[in-house]
Motif scaffolding. Structure first.
Motif, PDB file in Angstrom:
ATOM      1  N   ASP A 290      14.938  16.280   2.682  1.00  0.00           N
ATOM      2  CA  ASP A 290      16.133  16.212   1.824  1.00  0.00           C
ATOM      3  C   ASP A 290      17.211  17.106   2.444  1.00  0.00           C
ATOM      4  O   ASP A 290      17.382  18.267   2.072  1.00  0.00           O
ATOM      5  CB  ASP A 290      15.771  16.690   0.416  1.00  0.00           C
ATOM      6  CG  ASP A 290      16.912  16.542  -0.571  1.00  0.00           C
ATOM      7  OD1 ASP A 290      18.061  16.311  -0.128  1.00  0.00           O
ATOM      8  OD2 ASP A 290      16.676  16.672  -1.787  1.00  0.00           O
ATOM      9  N   HIS A 291      17.936  16.557   3.378  1.00  0.00           N
ATOM     10  CA  HIS A 291      18.893  17.359   4.135  1.00  0.00           C
ATOM     11  C   HIS A 291      20.123  17.734   3.321  1.00  0.00           C
ATOM     12  O   HIS A 291      20.730  18.780   3.561  1.00  0.00           O
ATOM     13  CB  HIS A 291      19.288  16.619   5.406  1.00  0.00           C
ATOM     14  CG  HIS A 291      18.158  16.474   6.379  1.00  0.00           C
ATOM     15  ND1 HIS A 291      18.242  15.724   7.533  1.00  0.00           N
ATOM     16  CD2 HIS A 291      16.897  17.001   6.371  1.00  0.00           C
ATOM     17  CE1 HIS A 291      17.086  15.795   8.183  1.00  0.00           C
ATOM     18  NE2 HIS A 291      16.259  16.553   7.499  1.00  0.00           N
ATOM     19  N   ASP A 292      20.498  16.905   2.347  1.00  0.00           N
ATOM     20  CA  ASP A 292      21.641  17.257   1.510  1.00  0.00           C
ATOM     21  C   ASP A 292      21.345  18.517   0.696  1.00  0.00           C
ATOM     22  O   ASP A 292      22.171  19.438   0.626  1.00  0.00           O
ATOM     23  CB  ASP A 292      21.991  16.099   0.570  1.00  0.00           C
ATOM     24  CG  ASP A 292      22.658  14.948   1.296  1.00  0.00           C
ATOM     25  OD1 ASP A 292      23.151  15.159   2.422  1.00  0.00           O
ATOM     26  OD2 ASP A 292      22.676  13.829   0.747  1.00  0.00           O
ATOM     27  N   THR A 293      20.172  18.557   0.063  1.00  0.00           N
ATOM     28  CA  THR A 293      19.791  19.753  -0.688  1.00  0.00           C
ATOM     29  C   THR A 293      19.648  20.946   0.236  1.00  0.00           C
ATOM     30  O   THR A 293      20.080  22.063  -0.084  1.00  0.00           O
ATOM     31  CB  THR A 293      18.482  19.508  -1.451  1.00  0.00           C
ATOM     32  OG1 THR A 293      18.677  18.449  -2.404  1.00  0.00           O
ATOM     33  CG2 THR A 293      18.027  20.760  -2.187  1.00  0.00           C
ATOM     34  N   ALA A 294      19.065  20.733   1.401  1.00  0.00           N
ATOM     35  CA  ALA A 294      18.894  21.827   2.360  1.00  0.00           C
ATOM     36  C   ALA A 294      20.243  22.394   2.781  1.00  0.00           C
ATOM     37  O   ALA A 294      20.418  23.615   2.858  1.00  0.00           O
ATOM     38  CB  ALA A 294      18.114  21.344   3.572  1.00  0.00           C
ATOM     39  N   ARG A 295      21.201  21.541   3.043  1.00  0.00           N
ATOM     40  CA  ARG A 295      22.521  22.030   3.452  1.00  0.00           C
ATOM     41  C   ARG A 295      23.210  22.769   2.305  1.00  0.00           C
ATOM     42  O   ARG A 295      23.919  23.763   2.530  1.00  0.00           O
ATOM     43  CB  ARG A 295      23.376  20.864   3.933  1.00  0.00           C
ATOM     44  CG  ARG A 295      22.953  20.325   5.299  1.00  0.00           C
ATOM     45  CD  ARG A 295      23.961  19.337   5.867  1.00  0.00           C
ATOM     46  NE  ARG A 295      23.612  18.968   7.238  1.00  0.00           N
ATOM     47  CZ  ARG A 295      22.900  17.889   7.569  1.00  0.00           C
ATOM     48  NH1 ARG A 295      22.485  17.063   6.614  1.00  0.00           N
ATOM     49  NH2 ARG A 295      22.607  17.636   8.837  1.00  0.00           N
ATOM     50  N   GLY A 296      23.002  22.298   1.076  1.00  0.00           N
ATOM     51  CA  GLY A 296      23.591  22.987  -0.067  1.00  0.00           C
ATOM     52  C   GLY A 296      23.035  24.378  -0.247  1.00  0.00           C
ATOM     53  O   GLY A 296      23.793  25.347  -0.467  1.00  0.00           O
TER      54      GLY A 296
END
Length: 624
Positions: A290-296
């Motif tokens: 889950d790269h979106d959550t990781a970036r957030g």
């Protein structure tokens, strides 16, 4: 006003410096004063972002009449649980003899030699909901101390003996768990999954049941060793992350996660935000893809929690000032524009050594997997800051610092293990040998007593002097315990080729706690993840390249127990430093005869099941 807390390395203690209570910080001086005056000790344990700690402070500790009673009949000690986790563990264990409602603020009454004889949590200023007023508690304890001293001493003796018995039982060794035993533990954990709302809840949970991220458990369920025997384990972890990421538990403005939800459906968060939770959830998100959550979460760690010194703050408060009033969560209820006009909730700027290790490791992995150089820079900055500042005069690790004031609290096994683990992740992502070498030193420091894992220097001197037992179980709460963290770091060293003895250390630490961990998997997720890594043959990937390439991008996303991204020169330095995984791994020379003799093409070395494949130099071959 007391000056004893004003120069503390803890924001929590500093916040109480102007109370009319004559607080002492944790230390031998307070107990000596209690013995001199022949009065009991009142130990108040909390932390700076704890809402009910703030409430009790306003209602009782800032009240002159209540303070007068405390000062007259007790020696009062204020403890930051984040600065002294071993003290908190010891008294939390003792408090379980008096109340099932454990939490913070923790209020403990003890003899002048530190033995607890009564404890509770928050006490209101007047009787409420079946709870007596705090001043009534003070009067009752003082009466018991003066009129029934023998009963008090017997209670204190009984609590200490019960804790020692439990501690001895918990340290009984067993065999190293195999994959089948770990699958059974995973199945027991999955039986508590909330399939309606995601995450985990006790049997019979109602909508009013609080829900926590349980990061160590999620990391265990993501262990590759469970993929074939319990495929539902990773799926449950993914469901939990998706549910949390889509709920009010996650701040949509800056990507950080709140401490927990007060309702089963992840709504109505308890709004404090902890470094440990967010560093751990970054790891969960990376493993889940889950790269979106990781970036957030990466942005939250860097933009909100990283301090000007480079280290990461311990937490952000749940309360803020809005229109002259203290508001619980009001700041977080606003959108980006609404927040711009408000002062953000305060940070607990304390730089906790082990927790920074968690953030360093998570950001290093995020930088490597997502190709985010900002995350790598933040990890390096924090690592350098902690290694420079959080050091005592005798060269040992300190537990924490604040504004470069080093805490007198000794570092714990957790600090050594988590920082070592973070440095090893940073070494793997950056190729810098100095971080790997320093991590090995930290683990070796904990093995100096004949190879038996122990805190360098012997741990907290007051607990040691009074022979006060700690918690009976080295469980993994919101982050790995000391034994779990040290076991993980030792195993990482073994995977990098530092020597077989490090695997033996990891196996010994797991075996000594395996029986309890297998029986209670929700409370021992980090230890079980190490056990899962020990139970399956490892996969080690070394990527040798002088710069970015499609091959490097593909390789760094491969699932592996350890992935190292190094230049040819760095690989040589790591091999020379005793990390034998890098022996002979210096890349593939360019075929072009006109090229420099030392020029190489990006090369991937993939070692699985204790054997290495032939080096790979193109993406297609890597896929095969």
């Amino acid at each position: 006003m007391t000056s004893r807390l004003a120069g503390s390395a803890s924001p929590y203690l500093r916040a109480h410096a102007d109370n009319p209570v004559a607080w002492y910080p944790w230390g031998a001086e307070a107990f000596a004063e209690a013995a001199r005056r022949d009065v009991p000790v009142f130990i108040s344990i909390g932390y700076s972002t704890c809402h009910w700690c703030h409430v009790m402070a306003r209602e009782s500790f800032q009240d002159a009449a209540t303070a007068a009673e405390l000062n007259d009949g007790f020696v009062a000690i204020k403890v930051d649980r984040e600065e002294h986790p071993d003290v908190d563990d010891a008294y939390m264990a003792a408090a379980s003899a008096f109340t099932r409602n454990l939490g913070w603020p923790l209020s403990v009454f003890a003899t002048p030699d530190g033995r607890a004889f009564f404890a509770g949590t928050y006490f209101p200023p007047s009787p409420r909901g079946g709870s007596p007023a705090f001043r009534q508690i003070l009067a009752a304890v003082r009466d018991a101390w003066t009129q029934r001293r023998t009963d008090v001493q017997q209670t204190a003796d009984a609590v200490v003996q019960a804790l020692r018995t439990a501690q001895d039982a918990a340290s009984t060794g067993s065999d190293l768990p195999d994959v089948d035993a770990l699958a059974g533990a995973a199945a027991r954990a999955l039986a508590r999954e909330d399939r309606e709302y995601g995450g985990f809840a006790p049997p019979g949970a109602t909508m009013a049941t609080p829900k926590f991220p349980t990061v160590p458990l999620l990391r265990f369920l993501q262990a590759p060793a469970l993929a074939e025997s319990v495929p539902e384990a990773r799926a449950a972890a993914d469901r939990a992350l998706r549910a949390m990421a889509a709920s009010p538990l996650r701040d949509t403005v800056d990507g950080g996660f709140f401490r927990y939800a007060t309702r089963r459906d992840w709504t109505v968060p308890h709004y404090e935000r902890m470094l440990t939770d967010n560093a751990g959830l970054l790891e969960v998100a990376l493993d889940a893809g889950d790269h979106d959550t990781a970036r957030g979460v990466t942005a939250f760690l860097i933009d909100v929690l990283q301090q000007p010194s480079g280290g990461f703050a311990a937490a952000q408060d749940s309360e803020s000032w809005i229109e002259g009033q203290r508001s619980e969560g009001g700041y977080y209820a606003r959108d980006t524009d609404g927040r711009a006009a408000l002062e953000p909730p305060a940070l607990d700027g304390k730089i906790v050594t082990g927790w920074n290790g968690m953030a360093i490791g998570a950001l290093a992995r995020a930088g490597a997997m997502l190709g985010e150089e900002r995350a790598m820079d933040a990890a390096r900055w924090a690592a350098d800051a902690v290694l420079e500042t959080n050091i005592t005069a005798d060269g040992r690790l300190a537990r924490a610092s604040l504004d470069e004031i080093v805490s007198p609290a000794a570092a714990t096994l957790e600090d050594y293990g988590l920082l070592a683990g973070g440095l090893l992740a940073l070494a793997g992502a950056s190729g810098e040998v100095a971080y790997a070498a320093r991590a090995r030193e930290l683990v070796d420091d904990c093995l100096s007593d004949g190879g038996v894992p122990a805190v360098p220097g012997g741990g907290d001197p007051v607990l040691t002097a009074h022979a006060l037992p700690g918690g009976a179980s080295a469980g993994d709460g919101d982050h790995p315990s000391g034994p779990s963290a040290l076991a993980a770091a030792a195993l990482d060293l073994w995977l990098l080729g530092a020597g077989e003895r490090y695997r033996e250390v990891a196996a010994s630490l797991v075996s000594s706690r395996a029986e309890q961990a297998l029986a209670e998997p929700t409370a021992h997720g980090a230890l079980l993840r190490v056990a899962a890594r020990l139970a399956a043959p490892p996969r080690q990937i070394v990527v040798v390249s002088d710069g970015p390439s499609a091959l490097v991008d593909a390789a760094r996303r491969l699932p592996a127990d350890v992935t190292a991204l190094v230049t040819p020169a760095q690989s040589l330095l790591l091999a020379d430093a005793g990390f034998t995984l890098f022996d002979g791994k210096t890349g593939t020379p360019l075929a072009d005869s006109a090229a420099s003799a030392d020029s190489t093409v990006p090369t991937v070395y993939d070692c699985r099941d204790f054997s290495c494949r032939l080096p790979v130099t193109d993406v297609e071959a890597l896929g095969r």
